[in-house]
Design a protein around this motif. Structure first.
Motif, PDB file in Angstrom:
ATOM      1  N   ASP A 119      -0.661   4.235  -4.827  1.00 12.70           N
ATOM      2  CA  ASP A 119      -0.038   3.556  -3.697  1.00 12.70           C
ATOM      3  C   ASP A 119      -0.147   2.036  -3.715  1.00 12.70           C
ATOM      4  O   ASP A 119       0.760   1.348  -3.268  1.00 12.70           O
ATOM      5  N   HIS A 135       0.808  -1.227   0.000  1.00 14.81           N
ATOM      6  CA  HIS A 135       0.000   0.000   0.000  1.00 14.81           C
ATOM      7  C   HIS A 135       0.841   1.277   0.000  1.00 14.81           C
ATOM      8  O   HIS A 135       0.311   2.361   0.237  1.00 14.81           O
ATOM      9  N   SER A 136       2.143   1.126  -0.246  1.00 12.37           N
ATOM     10  CA  SER A 136       3.043   2.279  -0.362  1.00 12.37           C
ATOM     11  C   SER A 136       4.369   1.784  -0.941  1.00 12.37           C
ATOM     12  O   SER A 136       4.634   0.579  -0.947  1.00 12.37           O
TER      13      SER A 136
END
Length: 153
Positions: free
Chosen positions: A131, A9-10
């Motif tokens: 992301d 997620h990043s």
């Protein structure tokens, strides 16, 4: 073939995944990174390098073809085959990397598919948005039959 999947997620998650991945690689491993431009292939490799104890800054080898990092637990050979799409008429010495004492990471492996060893790890990264990424890891060949990457995904 074993297959594992996860989401990040990043860019930090993707780098951390690469760092954890380093705990399971061995000399002679070949990792093929698949995904669109800017999806996080070099970010994964940066994490892998950190996990191998490499202190140098990892950069994309787009214009140099191969970057070698020797200051970790084992050598890391980071290749970018994108520019080889139409230049595979000559022997570029991939065997010394694919069967050497380090880990070889190849971005854009589809351009050297005839050179890739049968035993390899495929890491496919797909972007959902700025992301979020889906990552699918596939282990090909007898070499990986007894190795379990499930603990890191």
């Amino acid at each position: 073939m074993q297959e594992y999947s996860l989401q990040t997620h990043s860019y930090q998650d993707t780098e951390t995944f690469g760092q954890n991945f380093a705990k399971l690689v061995k000399p002679g491993d070949v990792i093929l990174l698949n995904g669109d431009l800017g999806v996080g292939k070099t970010t994964f490799t940066r994490g892998l390098a950190r996990g191998l104890g490499i202190s140098k800054n990892v950069k994309s080898p787009t214009f140099t073809l191969i970057r070698e990092y020797q200051d970790g637990k084992m050598p890391l050979y980071h290749m970018d085959a994108y520019r080889l799409e139409n230049n595979m008429d000559e022997d570029l010495g991939f065997d010394e990397y694919f069967h050497g004492s380090g880990v070889t990471v190849v971005e854009w492996p589809q351009f050297i598919k005839d050179e890739v060893p049968e035993d390899h790890i495929s890491v496919n990264i797909k972007r959902h948005n700025e992301d979020d990424r889906d990552i699918v890891v596939k282990l090909y060949g007898k070499k990986y039959e007894t190795r379990d990457f499930g603990a890191i995904v």
